[in-house]
Design a protein around this motif. Structure first.
Motif, PDB file in Angstrom:
ATOM      1  N   TYR A   1      -0.240  -2.094   7.251  1.00  0.00           N
ATOM      2  CA  TYR A   1      -1.005  -0.876   7.000  1.00  0.00           C
ATOM      3  C   TYR A   1      -2.341  -0.933   7.739  1.00  0.00           C
ATOM      4  O   TYR A   1      -2.758   0.046   8.364  1.00  0.00           O
ATOM      5  N   ALA A   2      -3.026  -2.072   7.691  1.00  0.00           N
ATOM      6  CA  ALA A   2      -4.323  -2.205   8.352  1.00  0.00           C
ATOM      7  C   ALA A   2      -4.184  -1.977   9.860  1.00  0.00           C
ATOM      8  O   ALA A   2      -5.048  -1.336  10.473  1.00  0.00           O
TER       9      ALA A   2
ATOM     10  N   CYS B   1       0.864  -1.182   0.000  1.00  0.00           N
ATOM     11  CA  CYS B   1       0.000   0.000   0.000  1.00  0.00           C
ATOM     12  C   CYS B   1       0.898   1.229   0.000  1.00  0.00           C
ATOM     13  O   CYS B   1       1.840   1.307   0.787  1.00  0.00           O
TER      14      CYS B   1
ATOM     15  N   ASP C   1      -8.906   4.624   4.574  1.00  0.00           N
ATOM     16  CA  ASP C   1      -7.968   4.551   3.452  1.00  0.00           C
ATOM     17  C   ASP C   1      -7.865   5.899   2.749  1.00  0.00           C
ATOM     18  O   ASP C   1      -6.783   6.317   2.355  1.00  0.00           O
TER      19      ASP C   1
ATOM     20  N   PRO D   1      -0.023  -4.816   3.287  1.00  0.00           N
ATOM     21  CA  PRO D   1      -1.415  -4.605   3.702  1.00  0.00           C
ATOM     22  C   PRO D   1      -1.723  -4.932   5.169  1.00  0.00           C
ATOM     23  O   PRO D   1      -2.409  -4.137   5.824  1.00  0.00           O
TER      24      PRO D   1
ATOM     25  N   ARG E   1      -3.705   1.788  10.334  1.00  0.00           N
ATOM     26  CA  ARG E   1      -4.988   2.458  10.083  1.00  0.00           C
ATOM     27  C   ARG E   1      -5.927   2.288  11.281  1.00  0.00           C
ATOM     28  O   ARG E   1      -6.570   3.231  11.718  1.00  0.00           O
ATOM     29  N   THR E   2      -5.961   1.092  11.841  1.00  0.00           N
ATOM     30  CA  THR E   2      -6.792   0.829  13.014  1.00  0.00           C
ATOM     31  C   THR E   2      -6.304   1.633  14.213  1.00  0.00           C
ATOM     32  O   THR E   2      -7.107   2.235  14.934  1.00  0.00           O
TER      33      THR E   2
END
Length: 77
Positions: free
Chosen positions: A56-57, A8, A67, A53, A60-61
Motif C-alpha cells: 500500500y505504501a 490496509c 491515506d 502495508p 500511495r507513493t
C-alpha cells in the motif's frame, strides 16, 4: 502501544480517480508501485480491497496521495 494493521482497506474508486486525475496509465502506475497491472485493476474495481502495508505504501507513493485519499474511513466506536 497498538500494533499496525496486518492489512490496509483501500478505496478502489479513489485509487482509480487519483490515478486518472494525475493522467497516469494503469500499467505505468503498477510498475511504479512494484505491483502487477492485474492486481491494480482488481483493487480499482473493488474485487480486492485489502493490501499489505508495504505494498500500500508503495502505491500511495506512486500516486503521490495521502491515506485520507486512498483508505476506507473507519468510524471510531
Amino acid at each position: 502501544m497498538s500494533n499496525p494493521p496486518a492489512t490496509c482497506q483501500v478505496n478502489g474508486a479513489a485509487i482509480r480517480a487519483t490515478r486518472k486525475r494525475q493522467g497516469l496509465g494503469i500499467r505505468e502506475t503498477a510498475e511504479a508501485a512494484g505491483i502487477s497491472r492485474s492486481y491494480l485493476q482488481r483493487l480499482e474495481t473493488g474485487i480486492r480491497e485489502q493490501m499489505r502495508p508495504p505494498t500500500y505504501a508503495a502505491l500511495r507513493t506512486a500516486l503521490r496521495a495521502t491515506d485520507a485519499e486512498l483508505l476506507v474511513a473507519h468510524e471510531e466506536t
